[in-house]
Design a protein around this motif. Structure first.
Motif, PDB file in Angstrom:
ATOM      1  N   SER B 327       6.803   1.729  -4.974  1.00  0.00           N
ATOM      2  CA  SER B 327       7.238   0.349  -5.185  1.00  0.00           C
ATOM      3  C   SER B 327       6.845  -0.538  -3.995  1.00  0.00           C
ATOM      4  O   SER B 327       6.502  -1.707  -4.163  1.00  0.00           O
ATOM      5  CB  SER B 327       8.746   0.325  -5.403  1.00  0.00           C
ATOM      6  N   MET B 328       6.919   0.052  -2.788  1.00  0.00           N
ATOM      7  CA  MET B 328       6.550  -0.733  -1.600  1.00  0.00           C
ATOM      8  C   MET B 328       5.042  -0.879  -1.465  1.00  0.00           C
ATOM      9  O   MET B 328       4.553  -1.737  -0.732  1.00  0.00           O
ATOM     10  CB  MET B 328       7.066  -0.039  -0.334  1.00  0.00           C
ATOM     11  N   ALA B 329       4.321  -0.019  -2.169  1.00  0.00           N
ATOM     12  CA  ALA B 329       2.868  -0.003  -2.001  1.00  0.00           C
ATOM     13  C   ALA B 329       2.171  -1.118  -2.761  1.00  0.00           C
ATOM     14  O   ALA B 329       0.981  -1.353  -2.560  1.00  0.00           O
ATOM     15  CB  ALA B 329       2.318   1.350  -2.451  1.00  0.00           C
ATOM     16  N   ILE B 330       2.906  -1.794  -3.634  1.00  0.00           N
ATOM     17  CA  ILE B 330       2.219  -2.804  -4.435  1.00  0.00           C
ATOM     18  C   ILE B 330       2.648  -4.215  -4.054  1.00  0.00           C
ATOM     19  O   ILE B 330       3.768  -4.441  -3.623  1.00  0.00           O
ATOM     20  CB  ILE B 330       2.463  -2.588  -5.949  1.00  0.00           C
ATOM     21  N   GLY B 364      15.917  -5.321  -2.706  1.00  0.00           N
ATOM     22  CA  GLY B 364      15.824  -5.252  -1.242  1.00  0.00           C
ATOM     23  C   GLY B 364      14.474  -4.796  -0.744  1.00  0.00           C
ATOM     24  O   GLY B 364      13.429  -5.124  -1.316  1.00  0.00           O
ATOM     25  N   GLN B 365      14.544  -4.016   0.309  1.00  0.00           N
ATOM     26  CA  GLN B 365      13.344  -3.544   0.998  1.00  0.00           C
ATOM     27  C   GLN B 365      12.425  -2.755   0.060  1.00  0.00           C
ATOM     28  O   GLN B 365      11.211  -2.769   0.215  1.00  0.00           O
ATOM     29  CB  GLN B 365      13.800  -2.668   2.165  1.00  0.00           C
ATOM     30  N   ASN B 366      13.040  -2.087  -0.926  1.00  0.00           N
ATOM     31  CA  ASN B 366      12.247  -1.220  -1.793  1.00  0.00           C
ATOM     32  C   ASN B 366      11.233  -1.971  -2.650  1.00  0.00           C
ATOM     33  O   ASN B 366      10.322  -1.373  -3.190  1.00  0.00           O
ATOM     34  CB  ASN B 366      13.166  -0.412  -2.718  1.00  0.00           C
ATOM     35  N   CYS B 367      11.431  -3.284  -2.813  1.00  0.00           N
ATOM     36  CA  CYS B 367      10.477  -4.039  -3.609  1.00  0.00           C
ATOM     37  C   CYS B 367       9.625  -4.965  -2.740  1.00  0.00           C
ATOM     38  O   CYS B 367       8.927  -5.831  -3.253  1.00  0.00           O
ATOM     39  CB  CYS B 367      11.183  -4.853  -4.689  1.00  0.00           C
ATOM     40  N   GLU B 368       9.731  -4.805  -1.445  1.00  0.00           N
ATOM     41  CA  GLU B 368       8.905  -5.620  -0.557  1.00  0.00           C
ATOM     42  C   GLU B 368       7.579  -4.929  -0.310  1.00  0.00           C
ATOM     43  O   GLU B 368       7.530  -3.720  -0.111  1.00  0.00           O
ATOM     44  CB  GLU B 368       9.617  -5.800   0.787  1.00  0.00           C
ATOM     45  N   TYR B 369       6.530  -5.711  -0.271  1.00  0.00           N
ATOM     46  CA  TYR B 369       5.195  -5.141  -0.040  1.00  0.00           C
ATOM     47  C   TYR B 369       5.081  -4.723   1.419  1.00  0.00           C
ATOM     48  O   TYR B 369       5.127  -5.556   2.322  1.00  0.00           O
ATOM     49  CB  TYR B 369       4.143  -6.184  -0.388  1.00  0.00           C
ATOM     50  N   ALA B 374       5.303   2.274   3.368  1.00  0.00           N
ATOM     51  CA  ALA B 374       5.134   3.006   2.118  1.00  0.00           C
ATOM     52  C   ALA B 374       4.372   4.296   2.357  1.00  0.00           C
ATOM     53  O   ALA B 374       4.752   5.367   1.878  1.00  0.00           O
ATOM     54  CB  ALA B 374       4.391   2.132   1.108  1.00  0.00           C
ATOM     55  N   LYS B 375       3.307   4.190   3.116  1.00  0.00           N
ATOM     56  CA  LYS B 375       2.484   5.375   3.357  1.00  0.00           C
ATOM     57  C   LYS B 375       3.281   6.428   4.126  1.00  0.00           C
ATOM     58  O   LYS B 375       3.213   7.623   3.812  1.00  0.00           O
ATOM     59  CB  LYS B 375       1.220   4.984   4.125  1.00  0.00           C
ATOM     60  N   GLN B 376       4.040   5.983   5.143  1.00  0.00           N
ATOM     61  CA  GLN B 376       4.873   6.919   5.907  1.00  0.00           C
ATOM     62  C   GLN B 376       5.824   7.685   5.004  1.00  0.00           C
ATOM     63  O   GLN B 376       5.884   8.907   5.007  1.00  0.00           O
ATOM     64  CB  GLN B 376       5.712   6.133   6.918  1.00  0.00           C
ATOM     65  N   ASP B 402      -4.952  -1.892 -13.812  1.00  0.00           N
ATOM     66  CA  ASP B 402      -6.045  -1.543 -12.902  1.00  0.00           C
ATOM     67  C   ASP B 402      -5.809  -2.136 -11.512  1.00  0.00           C
ATOM     68  O   ASP B 402      -6.033  -1.478 -10.496  1.00  0.00           O
ATOM     69  CB  ASP B 402      -7.382  -2.041 -13.458  1.00  0.00           C
ATOM     70  N   ALA B 403      -5.324  -3.385 -11.493  1.00  0.00           N
ATOM     71  CA  ALA B 403      -5.055  -4.023 -10.198  1.00  0.00           C
ATOM     72  C   ALA B 403      -3.986  -3.262  -9.436  1.00  0.00           C
ATOM     73  O   ALA B 403      -4.095  -3.016  -8.235  1.00  0.00           O
ATOM     74  CB  ALA B 403      -4.618  -5.470 -10.416  1.00  0.00           C
ATOM     75  N   MET B 404      -2.946  -2.861 -10.164  1.00  0.00           N
ATOM     76  CA  MET B 404      -1.853  -2.135  -9.527  1.00  0.00           C
ATOM     77  C   MET B 404      -2.361  -0.809  -8.966  1.00  0.00           C
ATOM     78  O   MET B 404      -1.988  -0.397  -7.860  1.00  0.00           O
ATOM     79  CB  MET B 404      -0.752  -1.902 -10.555  1.00  0.00           C
ATOM     80  N   CYS B 405      -3.227  -0.156  -9.737  1.00  0.00           N
ATOM     81  CA  CYS B 405      -3.799   1.103  -9.274  1.00  0.00           C
ATOM     82  C   CYS B 405      -4.601   0.902  -7.991  1.00  0.00           C
ATOM     83  O   CYS B 405      -4.510   1.705  -7.069  1.00  0.00           O
ATOM     84  CB  CYS B 405      -4.699   1.686 -10.367  1.00  0.00           C
ATOM     85  N   ASN B 406      -5.366  -0.176  -7.966  1.00  0.00           N
ATOM     86  CA  ASN B 406      -6.157  -0.441  -6.765  1.00  0.00           C
ATOM     87  C   ASN B 406      -5.264  -0.665  -5.556  1.00  0.00           C
ATOM     88  O   ASN B 406      -5.570  -0.202  -4.455  1.00  0.00           O
ATOM     89  CB  ASN B 406      -7.053  -1.667  -6.980  1.00  0.00           C
ATOM     90  N   GLN B 407      -4.155  -1.351  -5.769  1.00  0.00           N
ATOM     91  CA  GLN B 407      -3.228  -1.570  -4.653  1.00  0.00           C
ATOM     92  C   GLN B 407      -2.636  -0.247  -4.176  1.00  0.00           C
ATOM     93  O   GLN B 407      -2.504  -0.017  -2.980  1.00  0.00           O
ATOM     94  CB  GLN B 407      -2.095  -2.506  -5.091  1.00  0.00           C
ATOM     95  N   ILE B 408      -2.283   0.612  -5.125  1.00  0.00           N
ATOM     96  CA  ILE B 408      -1.712   1.913  -4.743  1.00  0.00           C
ATOM     97  C   ILE B 408      -2.743   2.733  -3.969  1.00  0.00           C
ATOM     98  O   ILE B 408      -2.433   3.338  -2.940  1.00  0.00           O
ATOM     99  CB  ILE B 408      -1.220   2.672  -6.004  1.00  0.00           C
ATOM    100  N   LYS B 409      -3.985   2.707  -4.475  1.00  0.00           N
ATOM    101  CA  LYS B 409      -5.056   3.420  -3.774  1.00  0.00           C
ATOM    102  C   LYS B 409      -5.193   2.923  -2.350  1.00  0.00           C
ATOM    103  O   LYS B 409      -5.256   3.700  -1.402  1.00  0.00           O
ATOM    104  CB  LYS B 409      -6.390   3.181  -4.502  1.00  0.00           C
ATOM    105  N   ALA B 410      -5.221   1.585  -2.213  1.00  0.00           N
ATOM    106  CA  ALA B 410      -5.434   0.998  -0.890  1.00  0.00           C
ATOM    107  C   ALA B 410      -4.267   1.300   0.036  1.00  0.00           C
ATOM    108  O   ALA B 410      -4.462   1.612   1.216  1.00  0.00           O
ATOM    109  CB  ALA B 410      -5.633  -0.507  -1.022  1.00  0.00           C
ATOM    110  N   SER B 411      -3.048   1.230  -0.467  1.00  0.00           N
ATOM    111  CA  SER B 411      -1.885   1.395   0.395  1.00  0.00           C
ATOM    112  C   SER B 411      -1.619   2.851   0.735  1.00  0.00           C
ATOM    113  O   SER B 411      -1.287   3.176   1.867  1.00  0.00           O
ATOM    114  CB  SER B 411      -0.632   0.826  -0.266  1.00  0.00           C
ATOM    115  N   LEU B 412      -1.711   3.714  -0.243  1.00  0.00           N
ATOM    116  CA  LEU B 412      -1.278   5.095  -0.036  1.00  0.00           C
ATOM    117  C   LEU B 412      -2.429   6.075   0.165  1.00  0.00           C
ATOM    118  O   LEU B 412      -2.205   7.229   0.535  1.00  0.00           O
ATOM    119  CB  LEU B 412      -0.432   5.568  -1.228  1.00  0.00           C
ATOM    120  N   GLY B 413      -3.643   5.619  -0.135  1.00  0.00           N
ATOM    121  CA  GLY B 413      -4.783   6.515   0.018  1.00  0.00           C
ATOM    122  C   GLY B 413      -4.781   7.665  -0.973  1.00  0.00           C
ATOM    123  O   GLY B 413      -5.314   8.742  -0.695  1.00  0.00           O
TER     124      GLY B 413
END
Lengths: 308, 544
Positions: B327-330, B364-369, B374-376, B402-413
């Motif tokens: 949730s934080m990754a997007i 709260g924090q759980n929905c903040e980008y 997020a990665k930690q 697809d956009a959401m997937c790209n964000q997850i890829k970028a944030s979490l690797g």
């Protein structure tokens, strides 16, 4: 001739049952959960599911379901769509407008194709020939999903020449723009076939004879050349009519015409087996009748062709 | 046929075709517009029988034909309309409804209590298979009106239900009746604002409990408008003013509900001036809409809530830290701006902003980008290296998934793919069978404006739309306590506590809140839309 028609009609009965059986089987195989598809994204209660399943015999096996359907069909009852409307009513609502649309499209396409095709065939290599070649190439290359909204935007909204949408009880005027768009689907091929056919027949011996007899140019081309050149074109038009009726999904959507294409699309989307089969059954009949007429027209055009 | 035969024939065929095209086109009286009437675009309604309608199109038309017991004010609080007073006992269990006198149906029949009781019994009776039947499930005796097929999808017929009427409905006199609920519920008054609770006239029934065949095509209501002719399927529904209507009188004399198959065609008609209101501007026209319409393009809040559910039954998603990290990754804001062009807003709560008790950012924090955090968390929780988001491909979801997937890829690797299913039904079937589908695209629009209408169906253990199998007994009992609380305020307190549990456990990933993005022609003014995606037919008027 009479025996030929009877034979063809008997063949049609067989084809009809075969086609409906295949379509019914395909719809049955593709059916996953029509009740969920019906209510969309909402959850459905068990008792509601029970009631609907029994109403539409969804818990019977394939042959039982097909039997229910055929029994109804043979007594003139097309059954009920999953939306609870009588399919006969839906057919009666959708067919007239699609029929008008596709007939108009055929007339537009045939008129343009035959006129331009004859001229191009006679004056091969002229500016007119090359121009029609280029224009039809462009039209042929443009998919209808682009052409239809574009025509609507330019001629309907920006220039205001034509009504923007047509609707269910559209008249000739409202249907003109959609029919022209639809005609563009087939006009290029029809034109090319006419042109090639005319060009070939111009070199035929009987044309030389006709000219030698001293017939006027109009009579040579209008009767001797054109009549013989029309046979392949008529075949094409016959096939096109069927294709236009079933293939008008995009045009019908863009111009808001609730016709056959739209109903087929809706039926497939909601897994509404009886609805799809009902529309396809009528489509099959139209295809068969049109092809019979085309075959009979051959004999009219070419006296050498006889049916026994 | 010799000589010029083919020409004759061609001319004949052409003449027939043109005749066929021209003749039945009754374009004469279609476009005739009376001075004080308007047209509003809709999609073909699923049904015009009140208890069988759960979508916005049918609901809009019904709102012009019927007069509800309650309507809702700006703050989503109910106020009585067709009812004069609605009272309840201390336990919120027995509700007494007194109707205003003097109201009639458009066919002249006076509206009495029997019209309500008969309509509700019809809607609740299982074998009638009414889609809004579940609205009656809180009323005493609902369970006895349902039957279950003994062999599921087998050939055996389901037995008749034990009862044909709701025991919880009792007539006191012609204008007063009581509704007894199986358990107390503070929000019952709001529930009764829904379409399923409209009354039906005697003329609607062929015999007791059986609707007349054509009623669905020509419904008769107690509202400000009546149907002109019948429902012209796939074409239009025309309604005209009822003479001397006793309730609030609308400002227009008639409405033509024009039926479109496609929002694009509807938009073309709006721009060309052939249509007065389009309630949903299609996304592909949004870019040009402000130029085309200017001030006549407007937005208002709606109750739609889009989210992604975690398949909690799968091991990879069982750890709540994995869910929090995703949730934080997007970046929700980027998605609503870039893909939805501002037509939707980012969601950081579990209930829609339109209900009382909504708190901005309750997640709260759980929905903040926050990609680094997020990665930690994700690495520490040992989250899956392959993420899948399943969606139905017939709803235009590909772009944002697809956009959401790209964000997850970028944030979490990690690897992320969108996995389309042809229809939502196919997707839900896989979810029910606990197949591996990954995260699930879902959405919800409310039935009545209460927090409970989000919390109950979406997150309680036996919630009707809790497909992802979230279960938490503390949460369930808080929602129930809220429903049984004495006052709406006390109820909201309990429900907010329940929502806090969600913020901690993250059974779903809130994404977006919907908005009504609507446009109208220069002919009309005072166009506003309510939370149920309906145009307010009482306010709209023709501009001078």
């Amino acid at each position: 001739m009479f025996r030929y028609i009877v034979r063809r009609l008997l063949q049609m009965v067989l084809t009809f049952f075969g086609a409906t059986f295949v379509v019914y089987a395909l719809m049955f195989a593709a059916q996953d959960d029509p009740i969920q598809a019906l209510v969309g994204e909402r959850p459905i209660t068990p008792s509601q599911r029970t009631a609907l399943t029994e109403r539409f015999h969804l818990d019977d096996n394939f042959f039982a379901q097909y039997w229910y359907y055929m029994k109804g069909l043979l007594t003139g009852d097309f059954g009920t769509s999953l939306t609870n409307r009588k399919i006969a009513d839906m057919l009666a609502d959708a067919w007239p407008v699609t029929l008008r649309l596709s007939l108009l499209a055929i007339v537009i396409a045939a008129t343009i194709a035959i006129l331009a095709g004859v001229v191009s065939g006679i004056r091969r290599g002229s500016i007119f020939d090359n121009a029609t070649l280029a224009i039809t190439l462009v039209v042929l290359a443009m998919p209808i999903v682009v052409l239809a909204p574009l025509a609507q935007l330019v001629f309907g909204i920006k220039l205001g020449w034509f009504p923007v949408t047509a609707g269910q009880d559209a008249g000739l005027w409202q249907l003109l723009l959609p029919a022209t768009v639809l005609a563009s689907l087939v006009v290029a091929t029809e034109l090319r076939v006419t042109r090639a056919s005319v060009a070939e027949n111009l070199r035929a011996d009987y044309v030389r004879t006709a000219k030698a007899k001293g017939l006027t140019r109009a009579r040579v081309i209008g009767v001797h050349v054109l009549r013989n050149s029309l046979i392949p074109v008529i075949t094409l038009i016959g096939v096109d009519l069927g294709a236009l009726m079933s293939g008008a999904i995009v045009t019908e959507k863009v111009f808001n015409i609730p016709g056959v294409g739209f109903n087929l699309f809706r039926g497939i989307r909601t897994e509404d087996g009886p609805l799809v089969v009902g529309f396809v059954s009528v489509l099959v009949i139209v295809f068969l009748v049109v092809n019979l007429i085309v075959d009979l027209l051959y004999a009219v055009l070419d006296p050498r062709i006889r049916y026994e | 046929m010799r000589g010029n035969g083919p020409w004759k024939m061609a001319a004949g065929v052409a003449a027939i075709a043109l005749l066929a095209a021209g003749c039945s086109g009754g374009s004469s009286d279609d476009d005739e517009t009376l001075p004080n009437t308007i047209s509003i675009g809709i999609v073909e309604p699923e049904s015009l029988i009140p208890s069988n309608s759960t979508e916005a199109n049918g609901s809009s038309v019904l709102a012009s034909l019927f007069y509800p017991l309650v309507r809702f004010d700006e703050q989503s609080n109910p106020y009585t309309v067709a009812a004069e007073a609605i009272t309840h006992d201390k336990a919120n269990k027995v509700w007494t409804i007194r109707l205003r006198s003097g109201f009639t149906f458009s066919n002249g029949e006076p509206v009495t209590v029997d019209n309500y009781i008969n309509a509700w019994n019809y809607g609740a009776f299982g074998p009638n298979a009414q889609v809004a039947s579940y609205f009656f499930s809180r009323i005493d005796g609902y369970a006895q009106m349902q039957s279950v097929d003994p062999d599921g999808t087998g050939p055996e017929k389901a037995p008749e239900p034990k009862a044909t009427t709701l025991t919880g409905l009792r007539k006191l006199n012609n204008l007063t009746f009581t509704v007894t609920l199986s358990t107390g519920f503070a929000g019952w008054e709001s529930v009764m604002g829904y379409d399923a609770f409209y009354p039906l006239p005697k003329a609607a029934f062929k015999s007791e409990g059986v609707l007349a065949d054509n009623f669905g095509d020509a419904p008769i209501g107690n509202g400000p408008f009546k149907l002109k002719g019948t429902w012209q399927h796939d074409s239009k529904i025309v309604v005209e003013k009822v003479a001397d209507f006793k309730g609030t009188v609308p400002k227009v004399d008639g409405i033509t509900w024009k039926i479109y198959q496609d929002l694009g065609a509807q938009y073309a008609d709006l721009v060309a001036g052939n249509l007065d209101v389009e309630t949903k501007i299609p996304i592909e026209s949004l870019a040009s809409a402000s130029g085309d319409l200017g001030q006549r393009l407007q937005k208002s809040p709606s109750s739609a809530f889009s989210f992604v559910g975690f398949p909690i039954y799968e091991k990879e998603y069982a750890n709540k830290d994995v869910r929090r990290a995703l949730s934080m990754a997007i970046n929700r804001e980027e998605m609503t701006d870039q893909i939805f062009l501002g037509s939707e807003t980012p969601a950081t709560s579990f209930v829609s902003p339109v209900v009382a008790g909504y708190r901005k950012n309750s997640c709260g924090q759980n929905c903040e980008y926050n990609p680094t955090l997020a990665k930690q968390i994700y690495t520490a929780a040992n989250g899956p290296t392959d993420i899948k988001i399943s969606y139905n491909s017939d709803g235009g979801h590909k772009a944002w998934v697809d956009a959401m997937c790209n964000q997850i890829k970028a944030s979490l690797g990690v690897n992320c793919t969108g996995s389309p299913e042809p229809k939502l039904a196919d997707l839900l079937k896989k979810v029910r069978d606990h197949k591996s589908v990954g995260m699930i695209r879902l959405a919800w629009t409310m039935d009545y404006p209460l927090m409970e209408n989000y919390l109950g169906p979406l997150y309680t253990t036996d919630g009707s739309s809790n497909f992802y199998g979230y279960t938490n007994t503390a949460f369930d009992s808080l929602v129930r306590e809220g429903s049984e609380a004495a006052t709406p305020q006390a109820a909201i307190k309990k429900w907010q506590q329940a929502e806090d549990i969600l913020a901690d456990e993250m059974p779903v990933l809130p994404l977006r809140f919907g908005q009504n993005v609507y446009g109208f022609s220069a002919k009309v003014t005072n166009v506003s839309m309510d939370l149920f995606q309906k145009v307010d037919i009482y306010k709209i008027e023709v501009a001078n």
